[in-house]
Motif scaffolding. Structure first.
Motif, PDB file in Angstrom:
ATOM      1  N   PRO A   9       0.910  -1.192   0.245  1.00 16.85           N
ATOM      2  CA  PRO A   9       0.010   0.087   0.018  1.00 16.85           C
ATOM      3  C   PRO A   9       0.806   1.082   0.017  1.00 16.85           C
ATOM      4  CG  PRO A   9       0.277  -0.957   2.359  1.00 16.85           C
ATOM      5  CD  PRO A   9       0.645  -2.026   1.346  1.00 16.85           C
ATOM      6  N   HIS A  10       0.442   2.294  -0.627  1.00 14.13           N
ATOM      7  CA  HIS A  10       0.914   3.646  -0.737  1.00 14.13           C
ATOM      8  C   HIS A  10       0.195   4.788  -0.016  1.00 14.13           C
ATOM      9  CE1 HIS A  10       4.348   2.317  -3.701  1.00 14.13           C
ATOM     10  NE2 HIS A  10       3.405   1.159  -3.924  1.00 14.13           N
ATOM     11  N   GLY A  11       0.799   5.300   0.819  1.00 12.16           N
ATOM     12  CA  GLY A  11       0.012   6.201   1.581  1.00 12.16           C
ATOM     13  C   GLY A  11      -0.711   5.774   2.771  1.00 12.16           C
ATOM     14  N   THR A  12      -1.071   6.483   3.763  1.00 14.19           N
ATOM     15  CA  THR A  12      -1.648   6.351   5.117  1.00 14.19           C
ATOM     16  C   THR A  12      -3.014   6.595   5.345  1.00 14.19           C
ATOM     17  OG1 THR A  12      -0.699   8.306   6.072  1.00 14.19           O
ATOM     18  CG2 THR A  12       0.708   6.552   5.930  1.00 14.19           C
ATOM     19  N   GLY A  13      -3.566   6.021   6.248  1.00 13.35           N
ATOM     20  CA  GLY A  13      -4.802   6.320   6.934  1.00 13.35           C
ATOM     21  C   GLY A  13      -5.948   5.451   5.981  1.00 13.35           C
ATOM     22  N   ASP A  14      -6.975   5.803   5.562  1.00 14.33           N
ATOM     23  CA  ASP A  14      -8.116   5.174   5.089  1.00 14.33           C
ATOM     24  C   ASP A  14      -8.026   5.150   3.750  1.00 14.33           C
ATOM     25  OD1 ASP A  14      -9.092   4.257   7.605  1.00 14.33           O
ATOM     26  OD2 ASP A  14     -10.412   5.925   7.832  1.00 14.33           O
ATOM     27  N   LYS A  15      -7.437   5.928   2.956  1.00 14.52           N
ATOM     28  CA  LYS A  15      -7.449   5.914   1.682  1.00 14.52           C
ATOM     29  C   LYS A  15      -5.997   5.816   1.148  1.00 14.52           C
ATOM     30  CE  LYS A  15     -11.540   8.943   1.194  1.00 14.52           C
ATOM     31  NZ  LYS A  15     -12.111  10.335   0.881  1.00 14.52           N
ATOM     32  N   ILE A  16      -5.678   4.685   0.807  1.00 11.23           N
ATOM     33  CA  ILE A  16      -4.289   4.427   0.036  1.00 11.23           C
ATOM     34  C   ILE A  16      -4.368   3.936  -1.476  1.00 11.23           C
ATOM     35  CG2 ILE A  16      -3.431   3.426   2.348  1.00 11.23           C
ATOM     36  CD1 ILE A  16      -4.034   0.643   1.175  1.00 11.23           C
ATOM     37  N   LYS A  17      -3.035   3.710  -1.936  1.00  8.52           N
ATOM     38  CA  LYS A  17      -3.099   3.418  -3.252  1.00  8.52           C
ATOM     39  C   LYS A  17      -2.158   2.201  -3.297  1.00  8.52           C
ATOM     40  CE  LYS A  17      -4.195   7.647  -5.944  1.00  8.52           C
ATOM     41  NZ  LYS A  17      -3.962   8.663  -6.849  1.00  8.52           N
ATOM     42  N   ASN A  18      -2.390   1.434  -4.462  1.00  5.02           N
ATOM     43  CA  ASN A  18      -1.520   0.144  -4.567  1.00  5.02           C
ATOM     44  C   ASN A  18      -1.480   0.010  -6.141  1.00  5.02           C
ATOM     45  OD1 ASN A  18      -4.115  -1.242  -3.179  1.00  5.02           O
ATOM     46  ND2 ASN A  18      -3.441  -2.028  -5.376  1.00  5.02           N
ATOM     47  N   ILE A  19      -0.045  -0.581  -6.586  1.00  4.21           N
ATOM     48  CA  ILE A  19      -0.114  -1.075  -7.759  1.00  4.21           C
ATOM     49  C   ILE A  19      -1.123  -2.177  -8.285  1.00  4.21           C
ATOM     50  CG2 ILE A  19       1.264  -2.737  -9.153  1.00  4.21           C
ATOM     51  CD1 ILE A  19       2.812  -0.243  -8.487  1.00  4.21           C
ATOM     52  N   CYS A  20      -1.793  -1.651  -9.155  1.00  2.76           N
ATOM     53  CA  CYS A  20      -3.219  -2.610  -9.413  1.00  2.76           C
ATOM     54  C   CYS A  20      -2.823  -4.155  -9.958  1.00  2.76           C
ATOM     55  CB  CYS A  20      -4.060  -1.732 -10.433  1.00  2.76           C
ATOM     56  SG  CYS A  20      -5.363  -2.712 -11.278  1.00  2.76           S
ATOM     57  N   PRO A  21      -3.439  -5.025  -9.197  1.00  2.00           N
ATOM     58  CA  PRO A  21      -3.239  -6.559  -9.626  1.00  2.00           C
ATOM     59  C   PRO A  21      -3.755  -6.709 -10.798  1.00  2.00           C
ATOM     60  CG  PRO A  21      -4.622  -6.193  -7.721  1.00  2.00           C
ATOM     61  CD  PRO A  21      -4.358  -4.932  -8.090  1.00  2.00           C
ATOM     62  N   PHE A  22      -4.784  -5.978 -11.342  1.00  2.00           N
ATOM     63  CA  PHE A  22      -5.667  -6.583 -12.424  1.00  2.00           C
ATOM     64  C   PHE A  22      -5.295  -5.985 -13.962  1.00  2.00           C
ATOM     65  CE2 PHE A  22      -8.288  -5.937  -8.340  1.00  2.00           C
ATOM     66  CZ  PHE A  22      -8.394  -7.241  -8.039  1.00  2.00           C
ATOM     67  N   HIS A  23      -4.348  -5.335 -13.826  1.00  2.17           N
ATOM     68  CA  HIS A  23      -3.797  -5.111 -15.053  1.00  2.17           C
ATOM     69  C   HIS A  23      -2.008  -4.714 -14.937  1.00  2.17           C
ATOM     70  CE1 HIS A  23      -3.855  -0.797 -14.079  1.00  2.17           C
ATOM     71  NE2 HIS A  23      -2.833  -0.400 -14.970  1.00  2.17           N
ATOM     72  N   ASN A  24      -1.375  -4.648 -15.991  1.00  2.00           N
ATOM     73  CA  ASN A  24       0.067  -4.327 -15.976  1.00  2.00           C
ATOM     74  C   ASN A  24       0.619  -3.047 -15.590  1.00  2.00           C
ATOM     75  OD1 ASN A  24       2.951  -4.990 -16.081  1.00  2.00           O
ATOM     76  ND2 ASN A  24       2.976  -4.805 -18.370  1.00  2.00           N
ATOM     77  N   ASP A  25       0.519  -2.963 -14.168  1.00  2.00           N
ATOM     78  CA  ASP A  25       0.618  -1.541 -13.673  1.00  2.00           C
ATOM     79  C   ASP A  25       1.997  -0.984 -13.238  1.00  2.00           C
ATOM     80  OD1 ASP A  25      -0.331   0.888 -12.938  1.00  2.00           O
ATOM     81  OD2 ASP A  25      -1.567   0.083 -10.943  1.00  2.00           O
ATOM     82  N   HIS A  26       2.395  -0.102 -13.278  1.00  2.00           N
ATOM     83  CA  HIS A  26       3.810   0.237 -13.011  1.00  2.00           C
ATOM     84  C   HIS A  26       3.881   1.494 -11.901  1.00  2.00           C
ATOM     85  CE1 HIS A  26       5.298  -2.316 -16.137  1.00  2.00           C
ATOM     86  NE2 HIS A  26       4.546  -1.418 -17.034  1.00  2.00           N
ATOM     87  N   LYS A  27       2.717   1.955 -11.856  1.00  2.00           N
ATOM     88  CA  LYS A  27       2.580   2.921 -10.633  1.00  2.00           C
ATOM     89  C   LYS A  27       1.267   2.923  -9.997  1.00  2.00           C
ATOM     90  CE  LYS A  27       0.618   6.862 -13.490  1.00  2.00           C
ATOM     91  NZ  LYS A  27       0.195   6.268 -14.676  1.00  2.00           N
ATOM     92  N   PRO A  28       0.975   3.185  -8.709  1.00  2.00           N
ATOM     93  CA  PRO A  28       0.131   2.941  -8.010  1.00  2.00           C
ATOM     94  C   PRO A  28      -1.264   3.777  -8.566  1.00  2.00           C
ATOM     95  CG  PRO A  28       1.601   3.702  -6.514  1.00  2.00           C
ATOM     96  CD  PRO A  28       2.381   4.049  -7.998  1.00  2.00           C
TER      97      PRO A  28
END
Ligand SMILES: [Zn+2]
Length: 91
Positions: A9-28
């Motif tokens: 996870p990138h970020g803190t608190g309740d709203k985060i971002k992550n590298i998407c596992p559902f496509h070929n993602d390179h940034k969150p």
């Protein structure tokens, strides 16, 4: 649940971002709201609730009702989070 799938996870608190596992993602690009337990990818438009996420990761089809019904049980066995999920009545 995210750590189980080696998602950082990138970020803190309740709203985060992550590298998407559902496509070929390179940034969150996949936003996750931990409070509401929903996710939405801005790049590939994947999205849904925690159960949809689990179903996707386990190769189940969330749009297939009979497959999606397997997800709460499988999730409960793996994570013990069944209290957060709706149970089918008297099966
Ligand atoms: Zn995506």
């Amino acid at each position: 649940m995210l750590s189980h799938y080696s998602i950082t996870p990138h970020g803190t608190g309740d709203k985060i971002k992550n590298i998407c596992p559902f496509h070929n993602d390179h940034k969150p690009s996949c936003g996750v709201n931990l409070e509401k337990q929903v996710y939405n990818c801005f790049a590939c438009d994947a999205g849904g609730n925690a159960l949809d996420f689990f179903a996707h990761m386990e190769g189940l089809d969330p749009s297939n009702a009979s497959e999606l019904r397997k997800a709460p049980l499988a999730a409960a066995e793996m994570f013990g989070i069944d209290q957060a999920l709706e149970r089918p009545a008297n099966e």
